[in-house]
Design a protein around this motif. Structure first.
Motif, mmCIF file in Angstrom:
data_model
loop_
_atom_site.group_PDB
_atom_site.id
_atom_site.type_symbol
_atom_site.label_atom_id
_atom_site.label_comp_id
_atom_site.label_asym_id
_atom_site.label_seq_id
_atom_site.Cartn_x
_atom_site.Cartn_y
_atom_site.Cartn_z
ATOM 1 N N SER A 27 46.876 7.978 -35.197
ATOM 2 C CA SER A 27 47.111 6.626 -35.005
ATOM 3 C C SER A 27 47.191 6.201 -33.613
ATOM 4 C CB SER A 27 48.662 6.647 -35.567
ATOM 5 O OG SER A 27 49.004 5.144 -35.358
ATOM 6 N N LEU A 28 47.515 7.321 -32.873
ATOM 7 C CA LEU A 28 47.529 6.680 -31.328
ATOM 8 C C LEU A 28 45.850 6.567 -30.910
ATOM 9 C CD1 LEU A 28 50.181 8.848 -29.830
ATOM 10 C CD2 LEU A 28 50.109 6.421 -29.905
ATOM 11 N N GLY A 29 44.935 7.678 -31.270
ATOM 12 C CA GLY A 29 43.691 7.339 -31.202
ATOM 13 C C GLY A 29 42.986 6.030 -31.763
ATOM 14 N N PRO A 227 32.966 -4.656 -6.037
ATOM 15 C CA PRO A 227 32.616 -3.870 -7.355
ATOM 16 C C PRO A 227 32.756 -5.217 -8.485
ATOM 17 C CG PRO A 227 34.836 -3.311 -6.745
ATOM 18 C CD PRO A 227 34.312 -3.822 -5.693
ATOM 19 N N LEU A 228 31.773 -5.152 -9.387
ATOM 20 C CA LEU A 228 32.137 -6.123 -10.541
ATOM 21 C C LEU A 228 33.243 -6.136 -11.362
ATOM 22 C CD1 LEU A 228 28.210 -6.111 -11.710
ATOM 23 C CD2 LEU A 228 29.242 -7.850 -10.348
ATOM 24 N N PRO A 229 33.603 -7.078 -11.716
ATOM 25 C CA PRO A 229 34.881 -6.996 -12.547
ATOM 26 C C PRO A 229 34.648 -6.075 -13.693
ATOM 27 C CG PRO A 229 34.415 -9.409 -11.835
ATOM 28 C CD PRO A 229 33.315 -8.286 -11.560
ATOM 29 N N SER A 230 35.757 -5.124 -14.105
ATOM 30 C CA SER A 230 35.752 -4.240 -15.055
ATOM 31 C C SER A 230 36.890 -4.394 -15.815
ATOM 32 C CB SER A 230 35.480 -2.930 -14.649
ATOM 33 O OG SER A 230 35.764 -1.905 -15.605
ATOM 34 N N ALA A 231 36.800 -4.433 -17.137
ATOM 35 C CA ALA A 231 37.855 -4.408 -18.267
ATOM 36 C C ALA A 231 38.618 -3.129 -18.521
ATOM 37 C CB ALA A 231 37.509 -4.986 -19.285
ATOM 38 N N GLY A 232 37.935 -2.118 -17.789
ATOM 39 C CA GLY A 232 38.535 -0.812 -18.049
ATOM 40 C C GLY A 232 38.239 -0.059 -19.663
ATOM 41 N N ARG A 237 38.707 4.737 -23.945
ATOM 42 C CA ARG A 237 37.919 5.429 -24.845
ATOM 43 C C ARG A 237 38.302 6.985 -24.534
ATOM 44 N NH1 ARG A 237 32.139 2.546 -24.368
ATOM 45 N NH2 ARG A 237 32.475 0.884 -26.044
ATOM 46 N N GLY A 238 38.402 7.296 -23.304
ATOM 47 C CA GLY A 238 38.950 8.334 -22.814
ATOM 48 C C GLY A 238 40.291 8.953 -23.528
ATOM 49 N N ALA A 245 41.605 14.602 -30.074
ATOM 50 C CA ALA A 245 41.252 16.276 -29.667
ATOM 51 C C ALA A 245 42.820 16.926 -30.069
ATOM 52 C CB ALA A 245 40.918 16.446 -28.270
ATOM 53 N N LEU A 246 43.844 16.154 -29.659
ATOM 54 C CA LEU A 246 45.060 16.877 -30.052
ATOM 55 C C LEU A 246 45.287 16.746 -31.532
ATOM 56 C CD1 LEU A 246 47.498 15.268 -27.385
ATOM 57 C CD2 LEU A 246 46.792 17.700 -27.477
ATOM 58 N N ALA A 247 44.772 15.678 -32.342
ATOM 59 C CA ALA A 247 44.972 15.426 -33.521
ATOM 60 C C ALA A 247 44.095 16.922 -34.270
ATOM 61 C CB ALA A 247 44.441 14.444 -34.183
#
Length: 277
Positions: A27-29, A227-232, A237-238, A245-247
């Motif tokens: 669910s968290l993923g 740097p260009l604006p980034s939304a992260g 995704r990481g 992976a934990l699941a």
């Protein structure tokens, strides 16, 4: 409860816990992937704003807070005209470039249209051998025209400065526009976020809610490598990958435990030492 029932419950509890861990981490993923999708939409807006032609903006120009709302957007190119106010220049400390410590030089620009003042981040300059000696960041007087990109100061940036140190003197750890406007000698307040005006009423001069990152090339010794604006997006995704992976690990361990329960040998069922495992 009988001993046999207690033993069965002890065997089932790890299995139930494993199923819950799999469900929770999955669910968290999924939640992180949804956040990544939201950030993808935000990144599309940032890219669109950065690709727009430069616009002339007043100090009180509103900022767009929604996808279809009119107003200036983060990263949008700007064209500003006015005069520098060098006496109100401040240095934003603990800024690095190519691994070297330095300052960001912030100088207010009094706009020629009379709408107020915009704080301009003119660029980065290295710290000298003696921190007590402030570097020379003087600027030419007279009318100037410059290009930049719209930027919002960090709302609650991390800082090692103690309370009361953040705004002392010309070297600061944090840029708080409202605090800076009140402490400066300009006599101007921060522009309101939204204020209805009567038709024909001009807005009073004020300090813009945003700052401009100067992109114009000027031979002043400052580095302008923004740097260009980034939304992260990649960060979410990481995080999603880590939760999945934990699941997967929890699912593997739970399946192994379930296999052992189902295919236990008869002598393990009779041996009390294995009953609780």
């Amino acid at each position: 409860m009988s001993t046999r029932a207690t033993a069965r419950l002890r065997m089932l509890l790890p299995l139930l816990a494993g199923v819950l861990v799999v469900a929770l981490t999955t669910s968290l993923g999924n939640w992180q992937l949804r956040r990544a999708q939201e950030k993808s939409e935000l990144q599309a807006l940032l890219d669109d704003a950065a690709a727009r032609p430069a616009v002339r903006a007043t100090a009180s120009a509103p900022l767009a807070t929604d996808t279809d709302e009119a107003g200036l957007r983060l990263g949008q190119p700007l064209l500003l005209e006015g005069e520098w106010l060098p006496a109100e220049t401040i240095l934003l400390d603990n800024r690095t470039h190519a691994g070297q410590a330095g300052y960001h030089v912030l100088t207010p620009l009094k706009l020629a249209d009379g709408s107020g003042v915009v704080v301009v981040n003119r660029g980065w300059i290295a710290v000298g051998p003696d921190r007590r000696a402030v570097p020379d960041v003087s600027v030419a007087r007279g009318p100037v025209q410059l290009q930049g990109r719209l930027h919002r100061p960090e709302a609650s940036p991390f800082t090692l400065a103690r309370a009361g140190q953040a705004t002392g003197g010309k070297v600061v750890q944090v840029l708080d526009l409202a605090q800076w406007a009140g402490a400066s000698g300009l006599g101007l307040a921060l522009c309101p976020t939204a204020r209805p005006r009567a038709r024909g009423e001009a807005a009073a001069p004020c300090v813009a809610l945003w700052i401009a990152l100067q992109t114009s090339v000027v031979n002043d010794g400052l580095v302008r490598d923004w740097p260009l604006p980034s939304a992260g997006i990649d960060r979410h995704r990481g995080y999603a990958f880590q939760w999945y992976a934990l699941a997967a690990l929890a699912a593997l361990l739970t399946a192994g435990f379930a296999w052992r329960l189902i295919f236990r040998r008869p002598h393990e069922q009779r041996n009390p030492r294995f009953a609780g495992h």
